[in-house]
Design an enzyme around this catalytic site. Structure first.
Site, PDB file in Angstrom:
ATOM      1  N   LYS A 279     -41.619 -19.557 -59.293  1.00 32.99           N
ATOM      2  CA  LYS A 279     -42.642 -20.589 -59.129  1.00 32.99           C
ATOM      3  C   LYS A 279     -44.035 -19.989 -59.298  1.00 32.99           C
ATOM      4  CE  LYS A 279     -40.153 -23.318 -55.593  1.00 32.99           C
ATOM      5  NZ  LYS A 279     -40.090 -24.601 -56.297  1.00 32.99           N
ATOM      6  N   ARG A 353     -29.637 -28.267 -55.673  1.00 30.65           N
ATOM      7  CA  ARG A 353     -28.460 -29.047 -56.071  1.00 30.65           C
ATOM      8  C   ARG A 353     -27.216 -28.160 -56.171  1.00 30.65           C
ATOM      9  NH1 ARG A 353     -31.462 -31.074 -61.307  1.00 30.65           N
ATOM     10  NH2 ARG A 353     -33.064 -30.984 -59.689  1.00 30.65           N
TER      11      ARG A 353
END
Length: 496
Positions: A279, A353
């Site tokens: 990130k 996920r």
């Protein structure tokens, strides 16, 4: 310090306190009820101030008066209830929060309040008392554990005063229920606000174990070789780069003769650096809150254990850190999830996920009547819905509608996002059964269609709380920082 909330039967004007809270609907110039009684005892000062200051009774507006010894309260605070036709439990929570914050500003130690809303719009006394309690406790929240100096002066006591003795038992019941729920939300906030050097996977495992022992729940922890034996391959892959190893936490509430079995699956990323798909620095801020879904599940179970509904509730928490090292899982890797589905890694920052895939597979094998997962899953959901709406989607519309209705009841609003074959096709892989991400288009729904692959035929709903789990500035009874969403909505849904 938590505000001590109690109930007293008696006359408002005969109770000594630092601050007496009354109310006024929008458009009312001559107050009645409890507010009118206090106005009369003050010789009409409230009515005069309403006229002189052009006080309109707008929701959460305030009018503060010094009593100059005419009654036992030192000050009187009039809070606006807004329009009568729009009035309900949510407005009560808001004005109660407004009042407690005002009390702190004037350094009031003991606050007496009217029971906002009793008998209005069909609201029973217990509902009103619960809303006052929740608003006060949620609005009073702050996370100052690591501040060496805390100059905030807390409110020590909040007393609800009711003249009608026949309502006291119902009011006390509402206070009790509201205290249990709001306290659990605040604990959820605490867990999510804690720094990531404190809340590691091992910390959460120990917390869940201690909570379960204290509340009579059953707690099971999988770690190390047990995760390998149980084929938790995605959780292991995401967590393997961290010095703090991953774990899987299960907490069960199992009453006799249960009418339904509900599985709650909470994403537990104690920190998310993005992995090798690192990130940007500004996007790493607040990644300690990527375990807010897991914290919410623990919060719900804390309430359920105390209120004891006739519903089995089990929490499934895949917990790890997504870090960077020589053992990081990589873009282009192919992982085999617990249910045997193969996953091509398109982006290591789409890790939530993956860990949920294994956890949902465990829940799907458990024979539950329904599965609800809660996750700070996609920035795309926050872009689409902002910080006011939780994205909800799933494979069963009645379940989605029921959870959304519960959210409306408690002021935690949700918006139904689509899942369809066209979105699923975006995740098609050339070399595996599915990719873990694709383009930014419909990214929240992409996350949903991915998760759907791991629930089988079980009715399922997915709550994306990326936007609603944390605020950049306070709003009503929700603080800056972690909000505790959607604990109250899920409790409302489970209690029915």
């Amino acid at each position: 310090m938590k505000v001590d909330i109690s109930v007293m039967q008696g006359d408002l004007v005969q109770v000594g306190c630092d601050l007496l809270v009354v109310n006024l609907f929008a458009g009312v110039t001559a107050p009645g009820g409890g507010t009118g009684a206090v106005d009369a005892a003050l010789g009409g000062w409230i009515s005069k101030a309403i006229a002189e200051q052009d006080f309109k009774g707008k929701l959460n507006s305030m009018l503060l008066l010094d009593t100059h010894g005419k009654i036992l309260a030192t000050r009187v605070l009039v809070v606006g209830l807004g329009e009568r036709e729009k009035f309900g439990a949510e407005q009560i929570r808001q004005v109660s929060s407004t009042a407690i914050k005002a009390a702190k500003k004037v350094k009031a130690n003991t606050v007496v309040t009217i029971l906002h809303g009793a008998g209005i719009a069909g609201l029973p006394a217990d509902c009103c008392a619960q809303a006052v309690t929740e608003g006060a406790l949620l609005g009073d929240y702050s996370f100052s554990k690591y501040k060496s100096k805390n100059e905030e002066v807390p409110v020590a006591k909040l007393i609800m005063v009711e003249l009608d003795a026949a309502k006291i038992a119902d009011i006390e019941a509402g206070v009790s229920k509201g205290t249990v729920i709001a306290s659990a939300v605040n604990v959820t906030r605490d867990l999510s606000n804690e720094p990531p050097n404190v809340v590691t996977p091992q910390f959460l495992a120990e917390y869940a174990t201690n909570m379960s022992e204290a509340l009579g729940l059953q707690c099971t922890i999988w770690s190390g070789e047990k995760l390998v034996e149980e084929r938790m391959n995605c959780l292991l892959a995401v967590g393997r780069a961290s010095a703090n190893p991953p774990c899987f936490i299960r907490v069960d509430y199992t009453p006799d003769g249960a009418s339904k079995r509900v599985a709650l699956v909470g994403k537990g990323l104690c920190y998310d650096s993005g992995g090798l798909s690192l990130k940007p620095a500004e996007h790493m801020r607040h990644m300690k809150t990527d375990m807010a879904g897991a914290a919410a599940v623990l919060g719900v179970l804390g309430v359920i254990a105390k209120l004891r509904p006739g519903v089995v509730v089990s929490g499934f928490l895949p917990v790890c850190e997504n870090m960077v090292s020589g053992t990081s899982y990589k873009v282009d890797d192919v992982l085999t999830a617990r249910n045997g589905m193969t996953i091509e890694i398109d982006n290591t920052d789409a890790e939530g996920r993956l860990v949920l895939a294994d956890a949902l597979s465990v829940a799907a094998d458990g024979g539950f009547d329904e599965i609800i997962d809660i996750a700070t899953l996609t920035g795309g959901c926050m872009v689409a819905l902002g910080r006011r709406w939780t994205g909800i989607m799933g494979n069963n519309q009645p379940l989605i509608d029921a959870i959304s209705a519960a959210g409306d009841t408690v002021g935690e609003r949700m918006w139904n996002l689509p899942l369809d074959e066209e979105i699923r096709e975006m995740l098609d892989s050339d070399i595996a059964d599915i990719k873990n991400s694709a383009s930014r288009e419909a990214s929240a729904s992409q996350g949903g269609v991915f998760l759907q692959e791991f629930v089988g035929d079980t009715p399922w709903a997915h709550l994306d709380i990326a936007g609603t789990s944390m605020l950049d500035k306070e709003r009503a009874y929700e603080p800056k920082g972690c909000t505790g969403v959607p604990v109250r909505a899920l409790v409302e849904y489970i209690l029915g």
